[in-house]
Design an enzyme around this catalytic site. Structure first.
Site, PDB file in Angstrom:
ATOM      1  N   THR A 517       0.861  -1.195   0.000  1.00  0.00           N
ATOM      2  CA  THR A 517       0.000   0.000   0.000  1.00  0.00           C
ATOM      3  C   THR A 517       0.892   1.237   0.000  1.00  0.00           C
ATOM      4  OG1 THR A 517      -0.098   0.070   2.423  1.00  0.00           O
ATOM      5  CG2 THR A 517      -1.859  -1.154   1.282  1.00  0.00           C
ATOM      6  N   HIS A 803      11.029  -0.344  -2.432  1.00  0.00           N
ATOM      7  CA  HIS A 803       9.954   0.240  -1.614  1.00  0.00           C
ATOM      8  C   HIS A 803       9.568   1.540  -2.315  1.00  0.00           C
ATOM      9  CE1 HIS A 803      10.561  -2.526   1.830  1.00  0.00           C
ATOM     10  NE2 HIS A 803      11.811  -2.553   1.387  1.00  0.00           N
ATOM     11  N   THR A 804       8.639   1.407  -3.241  1.00  0.00           N
ATOM     12  CA  THR A 804       8.338   2.526  -4.141  1.00  0.00           C
ATOM     13  C   THR A 804       7.783   3.742  -3.410  1.00  0.00           C
ATOM     14  OG1 THR A 804       6.152   1.594  -4.563  1.00  0.00           O
ATOM     15  CG2 THR A 804       7.930   1.000  -6.075  1.00  0.00           C
ATOM     16  N   CYS A 805       7.120   3.497  -2.267  1.00  0.00           N
ATOM     17  CA  CYS A 805       6.554   4.637  -1.536  1.00  0.00           C
ATOM     18  C   CYS A 805       7.638   5.615  -1.118  1.00  0.00           C
ATOM     19  CB  CYS A 805       5.810   4.147  -0.292  1.00  0.00           C
ATOM     20  SG  CYS A 805       4.417   3.070  -0.682  1.00  0.00           S
ATOM     21  N   PHE A 806       8.824   5.074  -0.816  1.00  0.00           N
ATOM     22  CA  PHE A 806       9.916   5.904  -0.301  1.00  0.00           C
ATOM     23  C   PHE A 806      11.065   6.016  -1.302  1.00  0.00           C
ATOM     24  CE2 PHE A 806       7.892   3.537   3.180  1.00  0.00           C
ATOM     25  CZ  PHE A 806       7.282   4.587   3.836  1.00  0.00           C
TER      26      PHE A 806
END
Length: 839
Positions: A517, A803-806
């Protein structure tokens, strides 16, 4: 029986006695030749027309001579009695509530420098005699206060004065009648304001404080007397104006009480700027505007000379803007001057001095603002070479002044063009200001609609503000569970059927059977949904033949009964992608953008959308007129097109089948053909897309102006992102390391491998790392944070994860460049790069 101002009978006899009048004239002439008795004074006479005259005389002059001075200045003959030598008692001068005798000298009347007299007519029919008596008593008390200084009874005098002023207001007639205005004008005509100001400027601190308290209390009681702002303005604006005028002359423009009155008057005028009937005339307002403009001009000049100058008063700017609103309203009312006002005409009209004065003020302040913006640009030049940071001094006031100058420049012929010409020369400084100081997009929309003076970064910033305004962090999350196999259908159910309010908060996306997510998943979802929306199989949009990245609505989208709902859904998705700053790798063709912006479609606009039609129309327009008239083309006003395998013919105008295209009507034929193909046939699709897009903009006033502040390519840059290949140098400069150092062999190998990749492989790696398919126009510097490479302690056999979100890429310290190359080759295969390793 009409009330009259009380006079003693001897005064009446003298005023009606021609012999007495001639005696007064002889006495006046004798005094004129007696130089030893001369004592020059200057005072004001308020006319019944509302204007104020400045009279210079000698204290030994008679009241009768003042009447003749007024006549010589105004050219208006006074109403006369049976004797032509003197004005009749139908006209008189009032001082401190009493009518002055014509035979009295100014000295005998007690008139001194800066006093104010009132010229009135029909003295005998004047109403409110008790009020005139009260005003006379007020003047006497004020005289006593002027002379008492350290008298222990001064508090008693002040209390009595305050009570009498309050009593005057309490007895004001019903404001719904005209009597209230006449009643309150007695306060002005009686010279009580002048007497109070005289007390205020007295050398005694005690009396000055007493006058200050009484004046402020009186004005506050005036404002509190009626709740209706319009009534307050109509009745009390003249009183405020009177105090302002007298204070400016007696106390000076820097006096605190004067500044307070000026500010309050300006605010009151702004609140009632559309009250045309009771608005003050331009010659009333202009002295205040001119005074403030002089102050602002001097401050701007100092600001241009010294960037750290910080004395451009915010209150002065605010009052100037408030007064200019009234000035604009007055100018608009004076329709005799035409619209816009022509300066050459003004130069020939002596009655238009104030209008010419306003024009001069605008030009002067505009010149000073250009100097200030030039100095700002000089500072920005120093910043670019690292010498110093720009100094923030009066920049916010700059924008406020510019906005007001732009607004009023529209009222003068040629001035609006001059304003924007100067702004185009100073576009760099202007864009920096609105970018640095902007709060709401509506504050600076007046600038943004003139795209020629702005840059892409500025327009982009405010387009995003339009999307962001009205949103709150406390809005509930709009959660969506999406199946990859039903991505379009599920997304349509969640977004297409959501309320506008539901989409104001944050979007929370999760794919079925996946734990990931966060922002990375959101970015991937946007990319995938847009791929589906613009997929030719869904028949919603058509790509341009020469550029598969550019789209416009498909005229045959109606094959799907839900196509209009899908266009609403598409509009919402695109607006949400812009709001969340996700580049979706698509662009809008010019014909689509211009319709969204409400502009007409021209023949030249279809060049990319339909090159074949464009070339055909161009040939018709450029063909020799004789050839066209010979009907070699065999064209009539119809359009033939293929839809769902069948050929259709539609008339472009009534009886189009029988109307032959010739050299005289071919322009009209081409226009109608273009309109049918790219306007009429997709009008419903464009309308529903625009409706969906507007659902994401919470401010209704901004919905129509969103596209107007952007160029066509501005929107495409925001949607598609950078069109250039990913720069490895830029990528490397915007990457940090955790567990690795920049000189570690694994980091050197990594960048060497990335440098050897094809453009497509780099894009896949970038998507795996960040879920971004296209970088912003600014490159990696346009992302909300830097990228990161993390060191893992896993086995060398493990593939890199992300971890694409970060924006994190993680891999172990591979033992050789060959091993790292092998692992990166695996993840850059398209089938792996389309989803996450980890998120």
């Amino acid at each position: 029986m009409a009330d009259q101002l009380p006079h003693d009978t001897s005064t009446k006899r003298k005023l009606n006695d021609p012999t007495g009048a001639s005696t007064a004239r002889m006495r006046h002439n004798q005094i004129l030749f007696n130089s030893s008795l001369r004592s020059p004074i200057q005072f004001f006479v308020r006319m019944f027309s509302g204007k104020t005259l400045v009279i210079q005389a000698d204290s030994s002059d008679t009241v009768a001579s003042v009447h003749w001075k007024i006549h010589s200045i105004t050219g208006i003959r006074p109403i006369q009695s049976t004797s032509s030598a003197v004005p009749s008692m139908e006209e008189g001068l009032i001082y401190r509530g009493k009518q002055l005798e014509l035979s009295q000298t100014l000295s005998e009347c007690g008139i001194q420098n800066d006093d104010t007299l009132q010229l009135v007519r029909r003295m005998r029919s004047m109403s409110h005699p008790q009020t005139w008596k009260l005003m006379s008593d007020l003047n006497l008390i004020i005289d006593d206060l002027c002379n008492c200084n350290d008298n222990p009874n001064i508090i008693t005098y002040v209390t009595r004065l305050s009570n009498m002023l309050t009593d005057f207001l309490i007895k004001t007639p019903n404001y719904s009648s005209d009597g209230s205005e006449e009643y309150l004008h007695i306060f002005i005509h009686s010279s009580v304001p002048a007497s109070l100001v005289k007390l205020y400027v007295s050398p005694s601190l005690v009396t000055k404080q007493a006058a200050h308290g009484c004046i402020c209390q009186f004005i506050q009681n005036c404002l509190n007397l009626f709740a209706n702002p319009t009534i307050v303005y109509r009745l009390f604006a003249p009183i405020l104006f009177e105090f302002c005028t007298i204070l400016r002359g007696a106390a000076g423009v820097d006096d605190d009480l004067y500044l307070f009155f000026r500010s309050r008057l300006a605010a009151m005028m702004l609140e009632n700027v559309h009250d045309v009937k009771h608005v003050l005339r331009l010659h009333h307002v202009f002295p205040f505007v001119d005074e403030l403009a002089t102050t602002l001009s001097h401050s701007l000049e100092l600001s241009a000379q010294s960037p750290d100058f910080k004395q451009l008063s915010e209150s002065d700017v605010l009052v100037f803007i408030q007064l200019m609103h009234s000035v604009k309203q007055v100018i608009r009312r004076q329709t005799a001057f035409g619209s816009p006002v022509s300066l050459p005409w003004l130069m020939q009209d002596e009655a238009a001095n104030e209008l010419k004065g306003v024009h001069s003020i605008i030009c002067n302040l505009l010149d000073k603002m250009e100097l200030c913006l030039k100095e700002l640009e000089n500072q920005l030049g120093l910043v670019s070479i690292g010498r110093r940071e720009p100094i923030v001094g009066c920049w916010f006031q700059y924008l406020l002044i510019l906005k007001e100058l732009e607004s009023i420049s529209k009222l003068y012929k040629g001035l609006k063009e001059m304003f924007w010409e100067k702004m185009s020369r100073r576009g760099v400084g202007l864009c920096y200001l609105i970018g640095r100081l902007s709060k709401k997009s509506t504050d600076y929309q007046w600038i943004l609609e003139h795209k020629e003076v702005t840059n892409f970064k500025t327009r982009q910033r405010f387009a995003l503000k339009m999307l962001q305004e009205g949103r709150h962090m406390r809005e509930e999350l709009w959660e969506m569970l999406i199946s990859r196999s039903r991505l379009f259908e599920d997304s349509f159910e969640y977004i297409g059927h959501a309320t506008r309010r539901s989409l104001r908060g944050q979007l929370f996306i999760r794919f079925e059977n996946e734990e990931a997510t966060g922002p990375g998943v959101l970015r991937e979802w946007f990319s995938l949904v847009c791929e589906a929306i613009f997929n030719p199989q869904n028949a919603l949009f058509v790509s341009c033949p020469n550029d598969g990245r550019r789209f416009f609505p498909n005229p045959v989208s109606k094959v799907d009964p839900l196509h209009l709902e899908y266009f609403v859904f598409s509009g919402r998705i695109i607006a949400l992608a812009l709001l969340h700053r996700v580049q979706v790798s698509i662009m809008f063709d010019r014909v689509f953008f211009r319709q969204l912006a409400g502009d007409d479609i021209s023949f030249e606009d279809i060049r990319d959308a339909d090159p074949y039609l464009y070339r055909g129309c161009k040939e018709i327009l450029e063909m020799d007129a004789e050839v066209v008239d010979e009907d070699i083309l065999g064209l009539t006003f119809v359009s033939e097109y293929e839809e769902l395998g069948s050929r259709n013919v539609v008339e472009l105008c009534p009886n189009g089948r029988s109307m032959i295209v010739n050299s005289r009507n071919r322009d009209n034929y081409v226009n109608l053909l273009v309109k049918h193909r790219f306007v009429t046939s997709i009008a419903h699709q464009v309308t529903h897309f625009a409706r969906g897009f507007a659902d994401i903009i919470t401010d209704r006033q901004l919905r129509e102006s969103f596209y107007r502040i952007l160029d066509h390519e501005d929107l495409n840059r925001m949607l598609h992102g950078s069109k250039t290949a990913v720069s490895v140098k830029d990528w490397k400069e915007h990457t940090n390391y955790n567990g690795y150092k920049i000189d570690d062999p694994q980091i050197s190998w990594f960048w060497e491998i990335v440098g050897s990749m094809s453009a497509e492989q780099r894009n896949v790696l970038l998507f795996f790392w960040t879920s971004i398919k296209s970088l912003p126009v600014e490159g990696f510097g346009g992302l909300d944070s830097k990228l990161h490479i993390y060191r893992l302690s896993d086995s060398h056999d493990c593939l890199p994860t992300s971890h694409t979100c970060f924006y994190r890429l993680c891999f172990p310290p591979y033992p050789s460049m060959e091993v790292m190359q092998n692992r990166l080759n695996i993840i850059t295969q398209n089938y792996v790069g389309c989803s996450f390793g980890a998120a």
